[in-house]
Design a protein around this motif. Sequence first.
Motif, PDB file in Angstrom:
ATOM      1  N   GLN A 123       0.621  -1.106  -0.070  1.00 20.42           N
ATOM      2  CA  GLN A 123      -0.056  -0.253   0.003  1.00 20.42           C
ATOM      3  C   GLN A 123       1.026   1.275  -0.051  1.00 20.42           C
ATOM      4  O   GLN A 123       0.506   2.067  -0.534  1.00 20.42           O
ATOM      5  N   CYS A 124       1.915   1.290   0.699  1.00 22.33           N
ATOM      6  CA  CYS A 124       3.076   2.379   0.864  1.00 22.33           C
ATOM      7  C   CYS A 124       3.469   2.675  -0.719  1.00 22.33           C
ATOM      8  O   CYS A 124       3.426   3.783  -1.194  1.00 22.33           O
ATOM      9  N   TYR A 125       3.837   1.498  -1.344  1.00 22.94           N
ATOM     10  CA  TYR A 125       4.504   1.762  -2.722  1.00 22.94           C
ATOM     11  C   TYR A 125       3.407   2.232  -3.663  1.00 22.94           C
ATOM     12  O   TYR A 125       3.668   3.090  -4.582  1.00 22.94           O
ATOM     13  N   ALA A 126       2.340   1.804  -3.613  1.00 21.67           N
ATOM     14  CA  ALA A 126       1.143   2.097  -4.478  1.00 21.67           C
ATOM     15  C   ALA A 126       0.639   3.586  -4.346  1.00 21.67           C
ATOM     16  O   ALA A 126      -0.153   4.021  -5.042  1.00 21.67           O
ATOM     17  N   LYS A 127       0.711   4.216  -3.263  1.00 23.80           N
ATOM     18  CA  LYS A 127       0.448   5.326  -2.831  1.00 23.80           C
ATOM     19  C   LYS A 127      -1.132   5.341  -3.091  1.00 23.80           C
ATOM     20  O   LYS A 127      -1.868   4.317  -2.623  1.00 23.80           O
ATOM     21  N   ASP A 128      -1.803   6.186  -3.967  1.00 21.93           N
ATOM     22  CA  ASP A 128      -3.172   6.224  -4.323  1.00 21.93           C
ATOM     23  C   ASP A 128      -3.416   5.604  -5.502  1.00 21.93           C
ATOM     24  O   ASP A 128      -4.580   5.461  -6.036  1.00 21.93           O
ATOM     25  N   GLY A 129      -2.480   4.887  -6.135  1.00 21.83           N
ATOM     26  CA  GLY A 129      -2.590   4.261  -7.490  1.00 21.83           C
ATOM     27  C   GLY A 129      -3.238   2.772  -7.340  1.00 21.83           C
ATOM     28  O   GLY A 129      -3.287   2.304  -6.358  1.00 21.83           O
ATOM     29  N   ASN A 130      -3.312   2.152  -8.509  1.00 22.38           N
ATOM     30  CA  ASN A 130      -3.678   0.708  -8.385  1.00 22.38           C
ATOM     31  C   ASN A 130      -2.607   0.011  -7.988  1.00 22.38           C
ATOM     32  O   ASN A 130      -1.189  -0.015  -8.430  1.00 22.38           O
ATOM     33  N   ILE A 131      -2.844  -1.128  -7.061  1.00 24.99           N
ATOM     34  CA  ILE A 131      -1.837  -2.273  -6.764  1.00 24.99           C
ATOM     35  C   ILE A 131      -1.504  -3.062  -7.646  1.00 24.99           C
ATOM     36  O   ILE A 131      -2.469  -3.715  -8.327  1.00 24.99           O
ATOM     37  N   GLY A 132      -0.237  -3.412  -8.289  1.00 23.41           N
ATOM     38  CA  GLY A 132      -0.035  -4.398  -9.063  1.00 23.41           C
ATOM     39  C   GLY A 132       1.083  -5.268  -8.610  1.00 23.41           C
ATOM     40  O   GLY A 132       1.561  -5.021  -7.624  1.00 23.41           O
ATOM     41  N   ARG A 133       1.177  -6.226  -9.495  1.00 22.63           N
ATOM     42  CA  ARG A 133       2.347  -7.174  -9.016  1.00 22.63           C
ATOM     43  C   ARG A 133       3.853  -6.626  -8.858  1.00 22.63           C
ATOM     44  O   ARG A 133       4.493  -6.995  -8.010  1.00 22.63           O
ATOM     45  N   PRO A 134       4.112  -5.663  -9.513  1.00 22.88           N
ATOM     46  CA  PRO A 134       5.379  -4.994  -9.296  1.00 22.88           C
ATOM     47  C   PRO A 134       5.422  -4.335  -8.199  1.00 22.88           C
ATOM     48  O   PRO A 134       6.668  -4.353  -7.392  1.00 22.88           O
ATOM     49  N   HIS A 135       4.594  -3.985  -7.512  1.00 25.00           N
ATOM     50  CA  HIS A 135       4.581  -3.543  -6.011  1.00 25.00           C
ATOM     51  C   HIS A 135       5.042  -4.467  -5.155  1.00 25.00           C
ATOM     52  O   HIS A 135       5.679  -4.326  -4.197  1.00 25.00           O
ATOM     53  N   PHE A 136       4.258  -5.881  -5.412  1.00 24.23           N
ATOM     54  CA  PHE A 136       4.756  -6.741  -4.524  1.00 24.23           C
ATOM     55  C   PHE A 136       6.369  -7.267  -4.676  1.00 24.23           C
ATOM     56  O   PHE A 136       6.990  -7.636  -3.855  1.00 24.23           O
ATOM     57  N   ALA A 137       6.847  -6.898  -6.083  1.00 22.29           N
ATOM     58  CA  ALA A 137       7.891  -7.414  -6.485  1.00 22.29           C
ATOM     59  C   ALA A 137       8.825  -6.378  -5.790  1.00 22.29           C
ATOM     60  O   ALA A 137      10.161  -6.821  -5.013  1.00 22.29           O
ATOM     61  N   GLN A 138       8.551  -5.227  -5.506  1.00 23.85           N
ATOM     62  CA  GLN A 138       9.406  -3.986  -4.880  1.00 23.85           C
ATOM     63  C   GLN A 138       9.667  -4.510  -3.453  1.00 23.85           C
ATOM     64  O   GLN A 138      10.551  -4.350  -2.881  1.00 23.85           O
ATOM     65  N   TYR A 139       8.286  -4.816  -2.662  1.00 22.64           N
ATOM     66  CA  TYR A 139       8.319  -5.093  -1.464  1.00 22.64           C
ATOM     67  C   TYR A 139       9.257  -6.497  -1.302  1.00 22.64           C
ATOM     68  O   TYR A 139      10.161  -6.665  -0.021  1.00 22.64           O
ATOM     69  N   LEU A 140       9.142  -7.625  -2.026  1.00 20.88           N
ATOM     70  CA  LEU A 140      10.182  -8.956  -1.715  1.00 20.88           C
ATOM     71  C   LEU A 140      11.421  -8.317  -1.941  1.00 20.88           C
ATOM     72  O   LEU A 140      12.404  -8.913  -1.256  1.00 20.88           O
ATOM     73  N   VAL A 141      11.792  -7.500  -2.827  1.00 22.37           N
ATOM     74  CA  VAL A 141      13.398  -7.124  -3.067  1.00 22.37           C
ATOM     75  C   VAL A 141      13.737  -6.263  -1.920  1.00 22.37           C
ATOM     76  O   VAL A 141      14.654  -6.491  -1.210  1.00 22.37           O
ATOM     77  N   ASP A 142      12.839  -5.335  -1.359  1.00 20.09           N
ATOM     78  CA  ASP A 142      13.300  -4.401  -0.344  1.00 20.09           C
ATOM     79  C   ASP A 142      13.418  -5.384   1.156  1.00 20.09           C
ATOM     80  O   ASP A 142      14.171  -4.787   2.109  1.00 20.09           O
ATOM     81  N   THR A 143      12.771  -6.154   1.159  1.00 24.22           N
ATOM     82  CA  THR A 143      12.780  -7.168   2.387  1.00 24.22           C
ATOM     83  C   THR A 143      13.623  -8.147   2.224  1.00 24.22           C
ATOM     84  O   THR A 143      13.669  -9.374   2.889  1.00 24.22           O
ATOM     85  N   ASP A 144      14.547  -8.226   1.372  1.00 20.00           N
ATOM     86  CA  ASP A 144      15.491  -9.255   0.859  1.00 20.00           C
ATOM     87  C   ASP A 144      14.882 -10.740   0.774  1.00 20.00           C
ATOM     88  O   ASP A 144      15.777 -11.530   0.934  1.00 20.00           O
TER      89      ASP A 144
END
Length: 281
Positions: A123-144
Amino acid sequence: MSYLYDLHTHSDCSDGQLSPTELVTLAKSNKVDVLALTDHDTIAGLAEAKAAAGDDVHIINGIELSSVWNGRNIHVVGLNINVESETLTSALEEQAQSRLDRAKMIAERLEKTGIKGVWEGVQCYAKDGNIGRPHFAQYLVDTDCVTSFAQAFKRYLGTGKIGDVKQQWPELEKVISWINEAGGVAVLAHPDKYDMTRTKLYNLLQDFVDAGGRGIEIVSGKQEAGVTCKLIRAALDFSLLVSCGSDFHSPEGGWQLPGKMSDIPQGYKAVWDEWDLPLKG
Ligand code: AMP
Ligand code: MN
Ligand code: MN
Ligand code: MN
């Protein structure tokens, strides 16, 4: 002189990195004459893109709609759509809800594998926009959990993996009808990305045309000449209008920059042949 067209790009209203204004600025510096902003399942960025365009670049109202065809996730780009269409507006509300429901399911599935805080993170990455799989990808990268987007898709989010939830999307036929009702032209997005045999692709194209689809991207990002030839053949076989786009998402991560896709061969009937564009000065 002919125009440089880029008819498939994303902003941070979906899973792109740049704001619509930043995208338009970059497209202008790359000498794009006609730019379509085609965010996934949203038209939220179009007004800002138009405001940022000035006289140097012409903005086409676009969208990239998620759909399902025979159990596969197929993307349809809608170009030159009327953003005031009531059918489209209410369809997009449904689409946003589907995206949200899907995002919650993806988060739950990932959390079940032991990864924590996924829902809050995306939700943080998507801000007010649509949540997509790349936002999940970003989270998985950022949490190692993974070392790259590619690895995130390979292990968690790609076809057949735990985070691949696609049954929410409407049928291909339905999204094409939304585009047509909004006065736009429905274009099959990046046909080479679906990993289909020629027979499967032709089955898809037959259904696409039967449902009122009228165009095909014969160039998407950087692609090999052999692929372009194959797609031109398909365009001719189904009497489809040709289109092209970078599918730009971000200056990083290996995406093609706006206007920097492979050359589009001339001489084929194109989506823009039907548009009344201002003449190049
Ligand atoms: P969604 O619209 O939520 O289904 O997410 C699809 C988006 O994920 C695509 O539009 C791309 O932006 C991105 N994507 C898909 N596959 C990959 C991949 N292998 N590596 C990086 N990004 C990808
Ligand atoms: Mn995307
Ligand atoms: Mn796509
Ligand atoms: Mn796209």
